[in-house]
Structure formats: C-alpha cells, structure tokens
Design a protein around this motif. Structure first.
Motif, PDB file in Angstrom:
ATOM      1  N   GLY A  86       0.922  -1.152  -0.083  1.00  0.00           N
ATOM      2  CA  GLY A  86      -0.117   0.102   0.031  1.00  0.00           C
ATOM      3  C   GLY A  86       0.683   1.200   0.018  1.00  0.00           C
ATOM      4  N   GLY A  87       1.931   1.036  -0.634  1.00  0.00           N
ATOM      5  CA  GLY A  87       2.788   2.550  -0.727  1.00  0.00           C
ATOM      6  C   GLY A  87       2.483   3.201  -2.144  1.00  0.00           C
ATOM      7  N   ASN A  88       3.337   3.835  -2.611  1.00  0.00           N
ATOM      8  CA  ASN A  88       3.489   4.604  -3.780  1.00  0.00           C
ATOM      9  C   ASN A  88       2.952   3.907  -5.012  1.00  0.00           C
ATOM     10  OD1 ASN A  88       3.783   6.915  -5.743  1.00  0.00           O
ATOM     11  ND2 ASN A  88       5.738   5.787  -6.161  1.00  0.00           N
ATOM     12  N   ALA A  89       3.971   2.763  -5.132  1.00  0.00           N
ATOM     13  CA  ALA A  89       3.916   1.849  -6.301  1.00  0.00           C
ATOM     14  C   ALA A  89       2.542   1.143  -6.163  1.00  0.00           C
ATOM     15  CB  ALA A  89       5.167   0.905  -6.322  1.00  0.00           C
ATOM     16  N   GLY A  90       2.163   0.527  -4.944  1.00  0.00           N
ATOM     17  CA  GLY A  90       1.042  -0.096  -5.015  1.00  0.00           C
ATOM     18  C   GLY A  90      -0.405   0.686  -5.344  1.00  0.00           C
ATOM     19  N   PHE A  91      -0.559   1.846  -4.765  1.00  0.00           N
ATOM     20  CA  PHE A  91      -1.660   2.776  -5.293  1.00  0.00           C
ATOM     21  C   PHE A  91      -1.433   3.321  -6.576  1.00  0.00           C
ATOM     22  CE2 PHE A  91      -2.944   2.376  -0.819  1.00  0.00           C
ATOM     23  CZ  PHE A  91      -4.287   2.120  -0.869  1.00  0.00           C
ATOM     24  N   SER A  92      -0.355   3.459  -7.157  1.00  0.00           N
ATOM     25  CA  SER A  92      -0.317   3.919  -8.509  1.00  0.00           C
ATOM     26  C   SER A  92      -0.713   2.810  -9.417  1.00  0.00           C
ATOM     27  CB  SER A  92       1.078   4.100  -9.026  1.00  0.00           C
ATOM     28  OG  SER A  92       1.699   5.395  -8.252  1.00  0.00           O
ATOM     29  N   SER A  93      -0.450   1.349  -8.933  1.00  0.00           N
ATOM     30  CA  SER A  93      -0.980   0.138  -9.601  1.00  0.00           C
ATOM     31  C   SER A  93      -2.484   0.057  -9.586  1.00  0.00           C
ATOM     32  CB  SER A  93      -0.354  -0.904  -9.088  1.00  0.00           C
ATOM     33  OG  SER A  93       1.198  -0.969  -9.252  1.00  0.00           O
ATOM     34  N   ALA A  94      -2.998   0.425  -8.352  1.00  0.00           N
ATOM     35  CA  ALA A  94      -4.591   0.143  -8.190  1.00  0.00           C
ATOM     36  C   ALA A  94      -5.240   1.125  -8.871  1.00  0.00           C
ATOM     37  CB  ALA A  94      -4.627   0.158  -6.706  1.00  0.00           C
ATOM     38  N   ILE A  95      -4.775   2.561  -8.679  1.00  0.00           N
ATOM     39  CA  ILE A  95      -5.469   3.507  -9.598  1.00  0.00           C
ATOM     40  C   ILE A  95      -5.658   3.290 -11.019  1.00  0.00           C
ATOM     41  CG2 ILE A  95      -5.257   5.780 -10.215  1.00  0.00           C
ATOM     42  CD1 ILE A  95      -4.542   6.573  -7.349  1.00  0.00           C
ATOM     43  N   SER A  96      -4.340   2.853 -11.454  1.00  0.00           N
ATOM     44  CA  SER A  96      -4.125   2.516 -13.234  1.00  0.00           C
ATOM     45  C   SER A  96      -5.095   1.412 -13.317  1.00  0.00           C
ATOM     46  CB  SER A  96      -2.661   2.299 -13.262  1.00  0.00           C
ATOM     47  OG  SER A  96      -2.510   1.890 -14.737  1.00  0.00           O
ATOM     48  N   VAL A 127      11.395  -7.765 -14.642  1.00  0.00           N
ATOM     49  CA  VAL A 127      10.005  -7.757 -15.143  1.00  0.00           C
ATOM     50  C   VAL A 127      10.169  -7.298 -16.575  1.00  0.00           C
ATOM     51  CG1 VAL A 127       9.116  -6.816 -13.016  1.00  0.00           C
ATOM     52  CG2 VAL A 127      10.027  -5.229 -14.556  1.00  0.00           C
ATOM     53  N   ASP A 128       8.816  -7.354 -17.458  1.00  0.00           N
ATOM     54  CA  ASP A 128       8.772  -7.086 -18.831  1.00  0.00           C
ATOM     55  C   ASP A 128       8.589  -5.667 -18.695  1.00  0.00           C
ATOM     56  OD1 ASP A 128       6.596  -6.282 -21.116  1.00  0.00           O
ATOM     57  OD2 ASP A 128       7.999  -7.593 -21.629  1.00  0.00           O
ATOM     58  N   HIS A 129       9.389  -4.896 -19.655  1.00  0.00           N
ATOM     59  CA  HIS A 129       9.335  -3.311 -19.284  1.00  0.00           C
ATOM     60  C   HIS A 129       8.120  -2.683 -19.642  1.00  0.00           C
ATOM     61  CE1 HIS A 129      10.387  -3.680 -23.629  1.00  0.00           C
ATOM     62  NE2 HIS A 129       9.958  -2.394 -23.768  1.00  0.00           N
ATOM     63  N   GLU A 130       7.307  -3.306 -20.846  1.00  0.00           N
ATOM     64  CA  GLU A 130       6.005  -2.952 -21.417  1.00  0.00           C
ATOM     65  C   GLU A 130       4.704  -3.083 -20.289  1.00  0.00           C
ATOM     66  OE1 GLU A 130       5.459  -1.169 -23.900  1.00  0.00           O
ATOM     67  OE2 GLU A 130       6.868  -1.504 -25.289  1.00  0.00           O
ATOM     68  N   THR A 131       4.968  -4.147 -19.701  1.00  0.00           N
ATOM     69  CA  THR A 131       3.805  -4.482 -18.757  1.00  0.00           C
ATOM     70  C   THR A 131       4.013  -4.446 -17.424  1.00  0.00           C
ATOM     71  OG1 THR A 131       4.255  -7.139 -19.096  1.00  0.00           O
ATOM     72  CG2 THR A 131       2.798  -5.939 -20.723  1.00  0.00           C
ATOM     73  N   GLY A 181       4.155   1.032 -12.042  1.00  0.00           N
ATOM     74  CA  GLY A 181       2.812   0.733 -11.382  1.00  0.00           C
ATOM     75  C   GLY A 181       1.640   1.007 -12.314  1.00  0.00           C
ATOM     76  N   ARG A 182       1.833   2.446 -13.071  1.00  0.00           N
ATOM     77  CA  ARG A 182       0.844   2.695 -13.926  1.00  0.00           C
ATOM     78  C   ARG A 182       0.765   1.511 -15.056  1.00  0.00           C
ATOM     79  NH1 ARG A 182       1.037   7.828 -17.870  1.00  0.00           N
ATOM     80  NH2 ARG A 182      -1.178   8.307 -18.231  1.00  0.00           N
ATOM     81  N   ARG A 183       1.904   0.932 -15.558  1.00  0.00           N
ATOM     82  CA  ARG A 183       2.074   0.031 -16.623  1.00  0.00           C
ATOM     83  C   ARG A 183       1.510  -1.274 -16.109  1.00  0.00           C
ATOM     84  NH1 ARG A 183       6.163   0.419 -20.997  1.00  0.00           N
ATOM     85  NH2 ARG A 183       6.288   2.716 -21.454  1.00  0.00           N
ATOM     86  N   ALA A 184       1.902  -1.668 -14.836  1.00  0.00           N
ATOM     87  CA  ALA A 184       1.389  -2.925 -14.210  1.00  0.00           C
ATOM     88  C   ALA A 184      -0.033  -2.945 -14.033  1.00  0.00           C
ATOM     89  CB  ALA A 184       1.981  -3.195 -12.759  1.00  0.00           C
TER      90      ALA A 184
END
Length: 499
Positions: free
Chosen positions: A15-25, A428-432, A475-478
């Motif tokens: 639930g940090g920056n990357a997690g919520f960036s992923s969730a919102i995306s 990780v795959d850079h695209e996804t 996170g956005r890509r994920a």
C-alpha cells in the motif's frame, strides 16, 4: 481447505506509492474491483512512501512545464526562478553515471521516457506529488474499502492456465484465499529484515538502522521466487542508505520525526570516523547524487559511525529539518581541541588525530584559495573550491565547497547508516511490468511487479527522486496490464456473479 475471503479482478499487494499507482491505473483501465492489501497495521499505512520527501525526478521542459504540478510556488516566487530543461539525455546520463553503467538499458529508458507523463498522471490521480498528499489520498481510498490489513503468504497457480489465479493470505481470522484475475506485487524490498540484509548486502548490514517502515521484510520477494520461480534481477548487494542520526530508533523509522533523522549537510563540512580520519570526498558531487551511498561508507567505518563537523560559517546553512534543536544531539565547543574532547565522550577514539585531520584540511584549503583567489563558494553548483592545488594536495580530496573550518564555535553531530530500500528485485517485462519466470524466461501470466520490488534499475547508487518516479511509471504499466489480463485472460462471468 482454505476458505475464500473474496474475489477481485486485480489484487495489489502493498500500500505504498507503487501499490496505489498500480491500483488506480487498474481501476482507470476498467478493472471493476481492485483490492489493495498490506501486512502493516493502519497506523503504518503508506509503506516507505510516508518517509520520503515526496521528490519525483522527471524529464521536463523548464519552469512552465513544472509549475502546474506543484502547489507551493506563487507567481512572485515563480518570477525569481530560473530553471533549465531537464532532458531525456540529462536523465539517462545521470542514471548511467550514478548507477555505474549497470542499469538495465530497457528499464531505464522506459523510466526516463515515461517520467514526465507518469508524474503528471500521478499528481492528478493522487491529488498532489508530496508524500503527505499521496498518503492522504491512499487513506481516502482505504476508507472506500480498497485496502485490508492482510499478509500475503502464497501465490497459487491455476494448473490449467498456468496463470496466478489466487493468493493465500493471513489476517486476524487465519489463512484464507483471495481469487484474482491478476496480482500486482508492490510490497517493497528487504531493508527491514536484518537476516536478509546480512545475507545479501554483506557483513555488518544488520547494524544499519531502518529509515522507513519495519514491514518491508522481503517476504513477497521470497514468495514470488519460491512459488512461481520468479527471476531475480539487479544489484542484490546494493541499497539506498544515508547518513542517519546515530540516536535514531534501530529497527524502524519514526513517523513523527521521519526525515529529520537524515543528516545530509556533509558537503558543507567534513565527515570523520571514530579514529579521527576522513573517509569520503564530501564534495565529490551534488548532495542529490551522493546522499544515497554515504550511509554505506559510514557503516564500513570502525564502530559503524562518524562525526559530521562544521564551523560557524557553515552552520547557518544547515537544513533546519535535519539539524533541528531537540531532535539531533549537537556537540559544540569554541575550539577544535575542545570539540574533539567532547566528541570523545560520544565515541571518538583519537581526539588528537581528529584535530590534526581538520587542521591539515584547513592548510590545503588555504593554499588552494591563495592560488585561486577568483574562486567563489556556491552551494548551488559544483563550485570547484578544492583541497587540491599545485603546492599541496590531500590523499583524499574535497573536490567542491572546500571552505576552512577556522571560525568557532564549532559543531559536530554523530551519524550512522540508515538503510532506505534495497536494489535487488524481480526481473520484469518493461512494457507490462509482468514478472519474468526463471524457468521459462517469459512473463508469468497474471503476475506483475512495481516499486522497490523491481530489480535491474539501480546499481550501487541512484539519482535522488527516481524511486518514486519508478513506482509511478511501472505501477501505471502494471495496473493497465493487470486490468487487461483480468478481462481477457479469465472468464469475465467468473467475476460478475460476485460483483
């Protein structure tokens, strides 16, 4: 049989920056139910993001490109600011130089090229780029049942599709299962785990003090490696570590004092170890390119500690939030000899060597200034004020901002190593941002990764502010890829009955 806790389209672990960036995306990309889980209690929400200064490094075209995404610059202040563009070449060169040419070229290119759009997206989505605004935004999401205090224990692979289809978790009621169309790992590194620090970073790293959350213990890294043969990548013996208050708590950051334990005023003075010797070039580069590695240098010293020292010319320039009265223990004296005797009560082993080192430094500075009377001190740039002249050179130079420590009263503080985050992670795959399997060398269906768990970006050091940017970019890509996987890789009717 483990009971089912819930069924979601996208499950985010962390639930940090990357997690919520992923969730919102993921939500913006059409996922109908996104669940964020974290193993920490509510009063530790936000992960390491809570402890950042909210700095994002990004490509920009100058002041006009930056002003729309900050909230602390009025028109009068803006009129006084000169800001040159920070180009893709600038950012790429900084990563290459600071990360000793080892950063994965595809990942770093993605980070650089996406940085501007991702930070602007992040600012819009989170309601602000600062750590406080971002964490407040996440709390509002948690109040909408986006978040639960639940620890991930095992990844479960669907034997038919070979995709990650669920996660076994543990909460106050015991072990249960969360069915998911896709899973995003964003649970941070292993910096709060002294066993893993000693195992991967090396001897004495269990002595380092933890700057941030005590819940980043590497369990999700180990889970992914164990359960899906996730491929390991990056600098597993490297980490972000800073000069940290020697009196700070050992095993976690303090959410009230937070970054006030950071001690990054060393370019304005000197750092000496407990034997009274200098051990780094305090002026080798701008603070933003050295603060993440000097903690490691301090840890390597006898007693894993050092003294930072200034005279009265430089103490007014120290950042108040890092050297505030009542937070840091200040050692002051009218002379260097008396300062050394006071430092001896705080662990200095050789007061005479301490004084000798500073006086030898002062002589070298004086000779340089005599040979270069036109050089002016300027803390905003690498000013070239040095200890190295034609007539006198130190074995260990101070390459910039070398001013004499000759005017009392003098001040010293005791610092140690504070570890922030670790650099080793998953490929990780850079695209996804899909997690790569070490068995197949291809992405594990349904599993993605963002933030400090991504390996391969940072080696030895990192350009300040690029960690939060990485969390937003990947996170956005994920999130986008996870939403697509949930819709296309699974039967949509599986979710509609429960949602």
């Amino acid at each position: 049989m483990v009971p089912v806790l819930s069924e979601v389209e996208v499950l985010v672990i962390g639930g940090g920056n990357a997690g919520f960036s992923s969730a919102i995306s993921a939500a913006e990309s059409g996922a109908r139910r996104v669940l964020v889980i974290d193993s920490c209690p509510e009063d530790w929400a936000g992960g390491n993001t809570y402890f950042t200064a909210g700095a994002f490094r990004m490509v920009h075209h100058g002041l006009a490109d930056v002003l729309p995404i900050v909230n602390n610059v009025d028109k009068a202040t803006a009129s006084k600011i000169d800001m040159e563009p920070y180009t893709t070449a600038n950012f790429a060169d900084d990563i290459s130089r600071i990360c000793v040419g080892r950063s994965d070229p595809v990942l770093s290119e993605t980070l650089v090229n996406d940085s501007n759009t991702a930070v602007k997206w992040h600012t819009k989505s989170m309601g602000g780029s600062s750590s406080g605004a971002a964490c407040a935004s996440r709390r509002r999401m948690a109040e909408r049942d986006w978040s639960r205090i639940t620890a991930a224990k095992r990844l479960v692979v669907d034997p038919a599709t070979k995709a990650v289809g669920s996660v076994i978790v543990e909460d106050a009621t015991g072990e249960r299962e969360i069915l998911a169309g896709a899973v995003i790992l964003a649970a941070g590194g292993f910096e709060a785990n002294p066993r893993m620090r000693s195992q991967f970073l090396g001897p004495n790293w269990d002595f380092a003090k933890v700057r941030g959350t005590p819940y980043n213990i590497g369990s999700c890294l180990e889970m992914a490696i164990r359960d899906v043969s996730a491929k390991q990548a990056g600098n597993w013996s490297g980490c972000h570590s800073v000069a940290w208050d020697a009196n700070a708590p050992p095993n976690s950051g303090d959410r009230v004092i937070s970054n006030e334990f950071t001690k990054s005023g060393y370019p304005l003075g000197l750092m000496l170890n407990l034997e009274g010797k200098r051990f780094v070039d305090e002026g080798v580069d701008l603070r933003n390119y050295t603060y993440a590695i000097f903690g490691k240098a301090i840890l390597a010293q006898p007693g894993h500690a050092a003294f930072q020292v200034w005279d009265s010319q430089m103490t007014p320039w120290l950042r108040d939030e890092e050297y505030r009265d009542g937070i840091v223990e200040k050692i002051t004296a009218p002379t260097l000899e008396e300062l050394a005797e006071k430092c001896a009560k705080c662990g200095l082993k050789d007061p005479s060597k301490f004084v000798e080192t500073i006086k030898e430094y002062n002589k070298a500075v004086a000779v340089f200034q005599d040979e270069n009377p036109g050089h002016k001190w300027d803390p905003a740039v690498k000013d070239g004020l040095s200890t190295q002249s034609s007539r006198k050179q130190l074995a260990l130079p101070k390459s910039n901002w070398a001013t004499p420590l000759t005017k009392g009263p003098y001040m010293a503080i005791k610092a140690t190593c504070g570890v922030t985050f670790t650099f080793g992670g998953l490929a990780v795959d850079h695209e996804t941002a899909g997690v790569i399997s070490s068995a197949t060398n291809s992405a594990v269906p349904g599993l993605y990764c963002a933030g400090e768990m991504v390996g391969g970006l940072f080696y030895d050091n990192y350009p300040g502010g690029s960690g939060l940017t990485s969390g937003a970019v990947f996170g956005r890509r994920a999130g986008r890829a996870a939403a697509a996987q949930a819709h296309n890789g699974k039967n949509p009717q599986r979710f509609s009955a429960r949602l």
